[in-house]
Design a protein around this motif. Sequence first.
Motif, short mmCIF file in Angstrom:
data_model
loop_
_atom_site.label_atom_id
_atom_site.label_comp_id
_atom_site.label_asym_id
_atom_site.label_seq_id
_atom_site.Cartn_x
_atom_site.Cartn_y
_atom_site.Cartn_z
N ALA A 180 12.51 -1.73 9.00
CA ALA A 180 13.47 -0.83 8.33
C ALA A 180 13.89 -1.42 6.98
N SER A 181 14.14 -2.73 6.95
CA SER A 181 14.57 -3.39 5.70
C SER A 181 13.54 -3.18 4.60
N ILE A 182 12.26 -3.31 4.98
CA ILE A 182 11.19 -3.18 3.96
C ILE A 182 11.00 -1.70 3.58
N ALA A 183 10.91 -0.85 4.61
CA ALA A 183 10.58 0.56 4.36
C ALA A 183 11.62 1.25 3.48
N ASP A 233 2.58 11.21 4.00
CA ASP A 233 2.59 11.96 5.25
C ASP A 233 2.55 10.99 6.44
N ASP A 234 1.69 11.23 7.43
CA ASP A 234 1.68 10.37 8.63
C ASP A 234 0.58 9.33 8.56
N ALA A 235 0.91 8.10 8.98
CA ALA A 235 -0.10 7.05 9.10
C ALA A 235 0.19 6.26 10.36
N SER A 253 0.82 -1.23 0.00
CA SER A 253 0.00 0.00 0.00
C SER A 253 0.85 1.27 0.00
N LEU A 254 1.97 1.26 0.74
CA LEU A 254 2.80 2.48 0.86
C LEU A 254 4.01 2.45 -0.06
N ALA A 255 4.06 1.46 -0.97
CA ALA A 255 5.23 1.32 -1.84
C ALA A 255 5.40 2.53 -2.77
N GLY A 256 4.32 3.28 -2.97
CA GLY A 256 4.39 4.44 -3.86
C GLY A 256 4.91 5.70 -3.19
#
Length: 428
Positions: A212-215, A294-296, A147-150
């Motif tokens: 962290a690895s994914i983000a 932004d923030d989630a 979902s946040l990959a973009g």
Amino acid sequence: MGENRKIYAALLGAGTVGSGVYKLAGMQEEDICLKTGAHLEIKKILVRNPGKVREGIPQELFTDSWQEILEDPEIQIVIEVMGGIEPARTYVEEAMKAGKQVVTANKDLLAEYGDPLFEIATENKCDLQFEAAVAGAIPIIRPLRQSLAGSQLTEIMGIVNGTTNYILTKMSEEGMDYQEALDMATRLGYAEADPTADVEGYDAGRKIAIMASIAFSSRVTFPQVYTEGITKITAEDIRYAKEFGYVIKLLGITKLTGKGIEVKVHPTLIPDSHPLATVRDSFNAVFVHGQACDDAMFMGRGAGQMPTASAVLGDVIDVMRNIIHGSCGKIGSDSHKKLPVLDVEDTKSRFFLRLQVENRAGALANIAGVLGNNDVSIAQMVQKRSHDGIAEIVVITDLVKERHFNDAIRIMEGMSVVREISGIIRVY
């Protein structure tokens, strides 16, 4: 829609989570079929002692032979909920090399050996799903990967250990000291008989390494995470935090900077207005910041039998859909970049510092001088009560490189006016 199609799975482990997965799969049987177009059947369960009776699970499912599962061509999904590094690592590797899909809840394994495991998954076009490895029922792995990959993510911070959050909540709301709160957490089953992994921050460290690895699309392993636990936090620290408008939480924090990745776990004073400040008891929450999104914030039950089982089963359903549509292994490895992980000394923090100082002329100026000489700038400095010629001083610093702050502390430890350094806690 293939109502008669069956997908067979094997469970590795029938402990708290394993038996929860079996139970939940039974409860959701019809729904799983409607959602995927196939029936899920758990064909084998690997345990150390197959003769032991486990309530609600038929005896004939148990086996102590991994080979029996590995060599069964009908078994397409292996669900690993045994925990620990070995033999789990070997089983997961062998399963994927045999073309089986894997769902795991094993944070220890992924935080240390994620990369080689994802390479095997990619080579064999297999799914390796692990939502349950971080924060139980809270969906965070899939949002980070999909979902946040973009959005370019720049920071994640979270309360990802229910035991420590429960302890700090009790200390904060009921004035308990650390030991008292730990005893209560143990009695209620929130803390293990040996709570080291929780209270020293190792559990949170493994989870923040995975996130962290994914983000940041770059490998971070658990040994690279700076960890500091909550064992030194006192009722006094909590009282002062309140007075300054803060709450103390054990946070896992990772940031993407121009120089690399910061990743650490430590007690933190966060403003009582921050959304994480209101996360109480054994609840977990993860706060994500990204340039576009932004923030989630994601919040919920971070552990427990059924919350964890729900995350495992969610992955199993995803894998079943992939099997049916022939699309297993579509995500693969998360670490496409090779970013450095910064040494904690090179990261920046704000600090809360509590000192016992001789109450004599010039003492405050001396301390301010030592901080200033080491590039530590003071945001707030308050002299609290004094008795028997000793004054208590509380300092909150501006953002400072940890190396400079540590240099200042080493000098203070040798100063005759400083009787004791009573507390050092980072401030968000």
